[in-house]
Design an enzyme around this catalytic site. Structure first.
Site, mmCIF file in Angstrom:
data_model
loop_
_atom_site.group_PDB
_atom_site.id
_atom_site.type_symbol
_atom_site.label_atom_id
_atom_site.label_comp_id
_atom_site.label_asym_id
_atom_site.label_seq_id
_atom_site.Cartn_x
_atom_site.Cartn_y
_atom_site.Cartn_z
ATOM 1 N N TYR A 1 0.842 -1.206 0.000
ATOM 2 C CA TYR A 1 0.000 0.000 0.000
ATOM 3 C C TYR A 1 0.875 1.254 0.000
ATOM 4 C CZ TYR A 1 -3.682 3.252 1.558
ATOM 5 O OH TYR A 1 -4.574 4.295 1.659
HETATM 6 N N1 NAP Z 1 -9.828 6.049 4.747
HETATM 7 C C1 NAP Z 1 -8.605 6.440 5.024
HETATM 8 O O1 NAP Z 1 -8.211 6.504 6.215
HETATM 9 C C2 NAP Z 1 -7.672 6.851 3.912
HETATM 10 C C3 NAP Z 1 -6.513 7.576 4.267
HETATM 11 C C4 NAP Z 1 -5.639 7.976 3.254
HETATM 12 C C5 NAP Z 1 -5.920 7.663 1.944
HETATM 13 N N2 NAP Z 1 -7.041 6.952 1.627
HETATM 14 C C6 NAP Z 1 -7.290 6.659 0.211
HETATM 15 O O2 NAP Z 1 -8.507 7.252 -0.161
HETATM 16 C C7 NAP Z 1 -9.056 6.561 -1.283
HETATM 17 C C8 NAP Z 1 -10.537 6.288 -1.027
HETATM 18 O O3 NAP Z 1 -10.623 5.390 0.076
HETATM 19 P P1 NAP Z 1 -11.850 5.424 1.106
HETATM 20 O O4 NAP Z 1 -11.272 5.655 2.453
HETATM 21 O O5 NAP Z 1 -12.924 6.288 0.591
HETATM 22 O O6 NAP Z 1 -12.269 3.872 1.068
HETATM 23 P P2 NAP Z 1 -13.602 3.118 0.666
HETATM 24 O O7 NAP Z 1 -14.778 3.766 1.283
HETATM 25 O O8 NAP Z 1 -13.310 1.694 0.946
HETATM 26 O O9 NAP Z 1 -13.688 3.358 -0.907
HETATM 27 C C9 NAP Z 1 -12.783 2.783 -1.801
HETATM 28 C C10 NAP Z 1 -13.325 3.015 -3.187
HETATM 29 O O10 NAP Z 1 -12.394 2.497 -4.156
HETATM 30 C C11 NAP Z 1 -13.104 1.665 -5.056
HETATM 31 N N3 NAP Z 1 -12.224 0.613 -5.562
HETATM 32 C C12 NAP Z 1 -11.404 -0.186 -4.846
HETATM 33 N N4 NAP Z 1 -10.781 -1.042 -5.661
HETATM 34 C C13 NAP Z 1 -11.213 -0.775 -6.921
HETATM 35 C C14 NAP Z 1 -10.960 -1.320 -8.201
HETATM 36 N N5 NAP Z 1 -10.089 -2.321 -8.366
HETATM 37 N N6 NAP Z 1 -11.592 -0.797 -9.276
HETATM 38 C C15 NAP Z 1 -12.479 0.220 -9.131
HETATM 39 N N7 NAP Z 1 -12.760 0.789 -7.945
HETATM 40 C C16 NAP Z 1 -12.147 0.288 -6.852
HETATM 41 C C17 NAP Z 1 -14.258 1.103 -4.231
HETATM 42 O O11 NAP Z 1 -15.321 0.741 -5.076
HETATM 43 P P3 NAP Z 1 -15.791 -0.764 -5.431
HETATM 44 O O12 NAP Z 1 -15.550 -1.598 -4.230
HETATM 45 O O13 NAP Z 1 -17.234 -0.573 -5.789
HETATM 46 O O14 NAP Z 1 -14.956 -1.140 -6.610
HETATM 47 C C18 NAP Z 1 -14.645 2.324 -3.416
HETATM 48 O O15 NAP Z 1 -15.492 3.152 -4.159
HETATM 49 C C19 NAP Z 1 -8.213 5.304 -1.443
HETATM 50 O O16 NAP Z 1 -7.309 5.485 -2.530
HETATM 51 C C20 NAP Z 1 -7.455 5.198 -0.148
HETATM 52 O O17 NAP Z 1 -6.240 4.527 -0.290
HETATM 53 C C21 NAP Z 1 -7.930 6.562 2.575
#
Ligand code: NAP
Length: 254
Positions: free
Chosen positions: A157
């Site tokens: 990651y």
């Molecule tokens: N939450 C945190 O603490 C945090 C902190 C720093 C950065 N981030 C980053 O923020 C971004 C959004 O994460 P989030 O926290 O909003 O998580 P989340 O609620 O789990 O959402 C993740 C999203 O990515 C999509 N996704 C995952 N794998 C995919 C694939 N192979 N193809 C197409 N879509 C895909 C999922 O949709 P489907 O499952 O429908 O495909 C979902 O819409 C990510 O890049 C994550 O690494 C999150």
């Protein structure tokens, strides 16, 4: 008047969390949207909701690790809305959290493909479409993990998300002269399904909250606001950056 009035945007990861909130916010600010993720039902519900509120959105279900998904999203933006101005490439996965020697090669590739190779696919198709419009803004969701904090068990990651920072610097240099901006957004811990999965016990949640100067997780809306800033002309002189929106993780020593 909305900050994205007349703009056409792709938002990936729009079925959940940060991407879902960003799609709602971009729509409230006047953008026409192409929504991408694998879960079609969630995307269709969001697109319908945006249209009910007077906006315009189309769902494109697909896996961002697949170059065809990137091509299709741009084609839909161009065919239905007339081009592409903004891309919030936000979909991502943590993968399984394991000590590095226990991580299989397939697990490594799955995370790298979803988080980093997807960004190459996206930019490969989005840049020509933006050039045709005379410029645009590319945003890639990175993270504080591996940048200011090394979390055990998150090697793939952290490596994939650090790769995005190098990618935006090159895109920014390569296409700045043609009015394309590229930036990485580095959220701190955010209250989404992913954030909750990482902090899945009260102790883990308290530990992660404590890493932040603000002693809490971000709401998805707070991160979406920063994506809106990078998408809009409010950030017209900002390119090639790794923008920390991390509640002070990077300066916290207590
Ligand atoms: N939450 C945190 O603490 C945090 C902190 C720093 C950065 N981030 C980053 O923020 C971004 C959004 O994460 P989030 O926290 O909003 O998580 P989340 O609620 O789990 O959402 C993740 C999203 O990515 C999509 N996704 C995952 N794998 C995919 C694939 N192979 N193809 C197409 N879509 C895909 C999922 O949709 P489907 O499952 O429908 O495909 C979902 O819409 C990510 O890049 C994550 O690494 C999150």
């Amino acid at each position: 008047m909305g900050q994205l009035e007349g703009k056409i945007a792709i938002v990936t990861g729009a079925s959940s969390g940060i991407g879902l909130e960003a799609a709602r916010l971009f729509a409230e600010h006047g953008a026409k949207l192409v929504l991408v993720a694998r879960r079609r039902t969630e995307l269709e519900e969001l697109a319908n909701d945006i249209r009910r509120k007077g906006g315009d959105a189309i769902a494109v279900a697909g896996n961002v690790a697949d170059v065809e998904a990137a091509r299709e999203a741009v084609q839909v933006a161009t065919r239905h809305f007339g081009g592409l101005d903004v891309a919030f490439n936000n979909a991502g996965t943590t993968g399984a959290q394991l000590p590095l020697p226990d991580m299989s090669v397939d697990m490594w590739h799955d995370v790298i493909d979803t988080n980093l190779t997807s960004a190459f696919h996206a930019a490969k198709h989005q840049i020509p479409a933006m050039l045709a419009r005379g410029g645009g803004s590319l945003i890639f969701t990175s993270t504080f993990v591996g940048h200011t904090v090394g979390f055990p068990g998150m090697a793939a990651y952290a490596a994939s998300k650090a790769g995005l920072i190098g990618l935006v610097r090159v895109i920014a240099a390569e296409y700045g002269p043609r009015s394309i901006r590229a930036n990485a957004l580095l959220p701190g811990g955010t209250d989404t399904p992913m954030g909750r999965a990482v902090s899945n016990t009260p102790e883990a949640l308290a530990f992660v909250q404590g890493l932040h100067a603000l002693k809490r997780l971000a709401t998805p809306r707070e991160i979406a606001q920063s994506a809106l800033y990078l998408a809009s002309d409010a950030s017209s002189f900002t390119t090639g950056t790794a923008l920390l929106v991390d509640g002070g993780v990077s300066i916290t020593q207590t």
